[in-house]
Design a protein around this motif. Structure first.
Motif, mmCIF file in Angstrom:
data_model
loop_
_atom_site.group_PDB
_atom_site.id
_atom_site.type_symbol
_atom_site.label_atom_id
_atom_site.label_comp_id
_atom_site.label_asym_id
_atom_site.label_seq_id
_atom_site.Cartn_x
_atom_site.Cartn_y
_atom_site.Cartn_z
ATOM 1 N N GLY A 21 -4.006 16.458 48.079
ATOM 2 C CA GLY A 21 -3.040 15.369 48.210
ATOM 3 C C GLY A 21 -1.593 15.789 48.111
ATOM 4 N N THR A 22 -1.287 17.072 48.234
ATOM 5 C CA THR A 22 0.092 17.556 48.116
ATOM 6 C C THR A 22 0.531 18.183 49.426
ATOM 7 O OG1 THR A 22 -0.258 18.014 45.758
ATOM 8 C CG2 THR A 22 1.644 19.056 46.822
ATOM 9 N N ASP A 23 1.733 17.836 49.864
ATOM 10 C CA ASP A 23 2.295 18.427 51.079
ATOM 11 C C ASP A 23 3.035 19.709 50.691
ATOM 12 O OD1 ASP A 23 3.348 19.077 53.478
ATOM 13 O OD2 ASP A 23 4.580 17.277 53.721
ATOM 14 N N PRO A 24 2.645 20.881 51.222
ATOM 15 C CA PRO A 24 3.303 22.126 50.819
ATOM 16 C C PRO A 24 4.705 22.304 51.407
ATOM 17 C CG PRO A 24 1.661 22.565 52.491
ATOM 18 C CD PRO A 24 1.522 21.112 52.141
ATOM 19 N N LEU A 25 5.063 21.523 52.455
ATOM 20 C CA LEU A 25 6.350 21.739 53.110
ATOM 21 C C LEU A 25 7.531 21.511 52.167
ATOM 22 C CD1 LEU A 25 7.919 22.466 55.591
ATOM 23 C CD2 LEU A 25 7.665 20.111 56.416
ATOM 24 N N PRO A 26 7.598 20.422 51.402
ATOM 25 C CA PRO A 26 8.714 20.273 50.438
ATOM 26 C C PRO A 26 8.755 21.386 49.400
ATOM 27 C CG PRO A 26 7.604 18.172 50.790
ATOM 28 C CD PRO A 26 6.756 19.216 51.432
ATOM 29 N N TRP A 27 7.599 21.865 49.016
ATOM 30 C CA TRP A 27 7.545 22.966 48.052
ATOM 31 C C TRP A 27 8.224 24.204 48.630
ATOM 32 C CZ3 TRP A 27 5.650 27.871 47.541
ATOM 33 C CH2 TRP A 27 5.461 28.361 46.247
ATOM 34 N N TYR A 28 7.922 24.525 49.908
ATOM 35 C CA TYR A 28 8.537 25.673 50.565
ATOM 36 C C TYR A 28 10.045 25.467 50.709
ATOM 37 C CZ TYR A 28 4.121 27.906 51.993
ATOM 38 O OH TYR A 28 2.917 28.550 52.014
ATOM 39 N N ARG A 29 10.453 24.272 51.095
ATOM 40 C CA ARG A 29 11.883 24.010 51.278
ATOM 41 C C ARG A 29 12.664 24.176 49.976
ATOM 42 N NH1 ARG A 29 11.019 18.594 55.028
ATOM 43 N NH2 ARG A 29 10.838 19.688 57.044
ATOM 44 N N GLU A 30 12.062 23.767 48.892
ATOM 45 C CA GLU A 30 12.725 23.916 47.604
ATOM 46 C C GLU A 30 12.927 25.382 47.244
ATOM 47 O OE1 GLU A 30 11.968 22.704 42.895
ATOM 48 O OE2 GLU A 30 10.628 21.974 44.486
ATOM 49 N N ARG A 31 11.942 26.215 47.564
ATOM 50 C CA ARG A 31 12.056 27.639 47.235
ATOM 51 C C ARG A 31 13.096 28.349 48.088
ATOM 52 N NH1 ARG A 31 9.403 25.298 44.366
ATOM 53 N NH2 ARG A 31 7.686 25.917 43.007
ATOM 54 N N CYS A 32 13.392 27.851 49.267
ATOM 55 C CA CYS A 32 14.319 28.514 50.179
ATOM 56 C C CYS A 32 15.686 27.836 50.224
ATOM 57 C CB CYS A 32 13.732 28.537 51.595
ATOM 58 S SG CYS A 32 12.158 29.402 51.731
ATOM 59 N N ALA A 33 15.927 26.885 49.350
ATOM 60 C CA ALA A 33 17.157 26.095 49.433
ATOM 61 C C ALA A 33 18.388 26.865 48.985
ATOM 62 C CB ALA A 33 17.005 24.816 48.600
ATOM 63 N N ASP A 34 18.253 27.822 48.089
ATOM 64 C CA ASP A 34 19.410 28.525 47.543
ATOM 65 C C ASP A 34 19.443 29.953 48.081
ATOM 66 O OD1 ASP A 34 21.520 29.486 46.127
ATOM 67 O OD2 ASP A 34 20.576 29.327 44.151
ATOM 68 N N PRO A 35 20.301 30.262 49.062
ATOM 69 C CA PRO A 35 20.341 31.625 49.618
ATOM 70 C C PRO A 35 20.867 32.659 48.634
ATOM 71 C CG PRO A 35 22.117 30.288 50.504
ATOM 72 C CD PRO A 35 21.246 29.352 49.723
ATOM 73 N N ALA A 36 21.537 32.225 47.587
ATOM 74 C CA ALA A 36 22.061 33.169 46.591
ATOM 75 C C ALA A 36 21.038 33.525 45.516
ATOM 76 C CB ALA A 36 23.302 32.575 45.931
ATOM 77 N N ASP A 37 19.885 32.878 45.546
ATOM 78 C CA ASP A 37 18.861 33.144 44.545
ATOM 79 C C ASP A 37 18.202 34.496 44.829
ATOM 80 O OD1 ASP A 37 16.894 33.149 42.678
ATOM 81 O OD2 ASP A 37 15.782 31.428 43.488
ATOM 82 N N PRO A 38 18.352 35.492 43.956
ATOM 83 C CA PRO A 38 17.749 36.811 44.226
ATOM 84 C C PRO A 38 16.236 36.821 44.091
ATOM 85 C CG PRO A 38 18.755 36.788 42.048
ATOM 86 C CD PRO A 38 19.108 35.464 42.683
ATOM 87 N N THR A 39 15.661 35.746 43.565
ATOM 88 C CA THR A 39 14.210 35.701 43.357
ATOM 89 C C THR A 39 13.484 34.911 44.436
ATOM 90 O OG1 THR A 39 14.370 33.724 41.951
ATOM 91 C CG2 THR A 39 14.555 35.883 40.871
ATOM 92 N N VAL A 40 14.138 34.679 45.569
ATOM 93 C CA VAL A 40 13.462 33.959 46.656
ATOM 94 C C VAL A 40 12.212 34.737 47.063
ATOM 95 C CG1 VAL A 40 13.638 33.202 49.043
ATOM 96 C CG2 VAL A 40 15.578 32.916 47.500
ATOM 97 N N PRO A 41 11.026 34.125 47.019
ATOM 98 C CA PRO A 41 9.803 34.850 47.384
ATOM 99 C C PRO A 41 9.745 35.070 48.895
ATOM 100 C CG PRO A 41 9.313 32.908 46.032
ATOM 101 C CD PRO A 41 10.721 32.777 46.507
ATOM 102 N N PRO A 42 9.456 36.282 49.360
ATOM 103 C CA PRO A 42 9.315 36.503 50.809
ATOM 104 C C PRO A 42 8.233 35.632 51.422
ATOM 105 C CG PRO A 42 9.457 38.590 49.617
ATOM 106 C CD PRO A 42 9.325 37.526 48.593
ATOM 107 N N GLY A 43 7.157 35.380 50.683
ATOM 108 C CA GLY A 43 6.096 34.534 51.213
ATOM 109 C C GLY A 43 6.533 33.103 51.423
#
Length: 511
Positions: free
Chosen positions: A317-339
């Protein structure tokens, strides 16, 4: 079969010259036995020059083989009509010598006889394998013989002598011979013998270096229920063969019920190195009632595992797309997961490319490479913004950029790419530039390839030579272009005179 006839012929020559069998043939290698079988016949038919001088002279000058050894009932006197016939009768007579005769190991003579071109010699030699167990591999090969009397007798003898210990030792050869047209008997016999074997006797086959052997052994163990679900899961995690991974993972999960301990199966699969095993474990999380754990695999390094994780999360029951968008929202975050970057592209929309473009400046090379791959997945390639990445210090980024620009090779500035071929550039940059110029073709592609014919990089030089040899004028190549003729002349050493003339004719040039 893909046997090494050359090595088998060498072993046959060594045996004829008196080398002991165990020194001439690698008795532990099934490929050595099948190659030896073919090599003996090749030598006895055509290999006169490989025999010792005295033997060769006696064979080629004599009218029959009787001078070499006494006649027997199995090798009656026959007139010699050619060299091959005399050689076969000479060799047959040598094989019939008593065991105590000097000059040749009894096992070596018997091994040569078991592979003899004459089926009567092969058939007569079969009974001798009872006294020499080391020759059982040749008995296995003879069960697939093209001569019916030889084949039937060999099958009867093998059925009498193949016990569990011999079956385990001969399994690699039986499986190899089983691929032949008449090899089914050996497979059926091996299957019936091993199904009666104790579990511990089959364990060596589970760790055998041959993939075919491991596949056969695990199929047998699964059908007989010899391994527990936990053991199958661990095998799926350890083995490097994708077929074995799939067999064991599927069997382990199929054997589980709601009341079983899922940790024993899930933990090895989820921690496995292979994507095939991890994906099976992630998919099983839903059945095990632990779908929330699939979230951590949304950023897995494998696309297959990420897809399975998205399936489990959606079914929960969870949409993964918002989860992915949240992880990629900050380009200055050095911990952005490549996956997360590539995962966003795999399930996102073209508008999500706006989240990826700022990440091209991320300090982590793997993130930048995944950004370029993600933009290509979203069909959001911008040539002007990606072209500077050809100079990226990370080879992975350069490769992904090249793959993204290849569909636009015809629109790229040829001068810039030609400059990137300079020897001062890093090798990944030079390879990328040539890939793009070669994909463009025409005079530009030919010019780039000819320029690299003298390059110090061996692989790049060979690639350039192949490109020149495969070159043909395109629709945009001006007919009669003098530069084309000059470039083809510089590469004259790559063509025959006829092909070079043909290429010039295609380009509208005279010979």
């Amino acid at each position: 079969m893909d046997d090494d006839i050359g090595s088998g012929g060498t072993a046959a020559v060594r045996l004829i010259r008196g080398t002991p069998l165990t020194e001439a043939v690698d008795t532990a290698d099934p490929r050595a036995w099948t190659a030896f079988d073919v090599g003996v016949r090749q030598i006895l038919r055509y290999g006169h020059a490989l025999l010792p001088d005295g033997d060769r002279t006696a064979v080629l000058r004599s009218g029959t083989a009787d001078a070499a050894a006494p006649r027997t009932e199995a090798s009656p006197r026959q007139p010699a009509t050619d060299r091959s016939g005399r050689l076969r009768r000479w060799a047959t007579a040598r094989f019939r010598r008593p065991a105590g005769s000097p000059g040749q190991d009894a096992r070596a003579r018997l091994a040569l006889a078991l592979c003899h071109p004459d089926g009567r010699v092969r058939e007569a030699a079969l009974d001798g394998t009872a006294e020499h167990p080391v020759l059982l591999p040749l008995l296995v090969i003879r069960t697939g013989d093209w001569a019916t009397p030889v084949r039937e007798r060999a099958r009867r003898l093998l059925g009498e002598r193949l016990d569990v210990e011999a079956a385990v030792a001969l399994a690699p050869l039986i499986l190899r011979v089983g691929r032949r047209e008449r090899g089914a008997f050996g497979l059926e016999l091996l299957d019936s013998v091993l199904r009666r074997a104790p579990r511990e006797r089959l364990l060596p086959l589970h760790t055998h270096t041959g993939r075919t052997v491991r596949r056969f052994a695990f199929r047998l163990a699964i059908e007989e229920g010899l391994l527990s679900p936990g053991e199958l899961a661990r095998r799926a995690a350890w083995d490097d063969d994708a077929v074995v991974q799939g067999l064991c993972a599927d069997a382990a999960l199929a054997a589980m019920t709601d009341g079983d301990d899922w940790d024993e199966v899930l933990e090895p699969l989820l921690d496995a190195r292979s994507p095939r095993a991890r994906s099976a474990g992630v998919t099983a999380l839903r059945r095990a009632g632990r779908p929330e754990r699939a979230v951590e695999f949304l950023i897995d390094r494998s696309a297959l595992v990420r897809a399975c994780a998205r399936y489990v999360v959606r079914r929960h029951g969870t949409d993964p797309l918002p989860w992915y968008r949240e992880r990629c929202a900050d380009p200055a975050d050095p911990t952005v997961p490549p996956g997360a970057v590539i995962g966003l592209a795999e399930c996102g929309e073209r508008v999500d490319a706006e989240l990826l473009w700022p990440l091209l400046a991320h300090p982590a090379p793997v993130v930048r490479a995944r950004v370029v791959a993600g933009l290509r997945t979203l069909d959001a390639t911008d040539v002007a913004r990606l072209l500077p990445l050809l100079d990226d210090p990370a080879p992975g980024v350069v490769r992904e950029t090249t793959a993204a620009l290849l569909p636009f090779a015809g629109t790229l500035p040829s001068g810039l790419l030609t400059a990137h071929l300079s020897i001062e550039r890093p090798r990944p940059v030079r390879v990328a530039a040539f890939r793009l110029l070669d994909a463009r073709g025409g005079v530009v592609g030919l010019r780039a390839a000819v320029a690299l014919l003298d390059d110090p990089d061996d692989k790049l030089r060979a690639w350039a030579g192949q490109s020149v040899q495969c070159w043909h004028p395109g629709a945009d190549t001006p007919r009669g272009d003098a530069e084309v003729g000059e470039l083809l002349n510089r590469a004259r050493h790559l063509f025959s005179d006829y092909v070079l003339q043909r290429r010039k004719w295609e380009a509208g040039l005279s010979g």
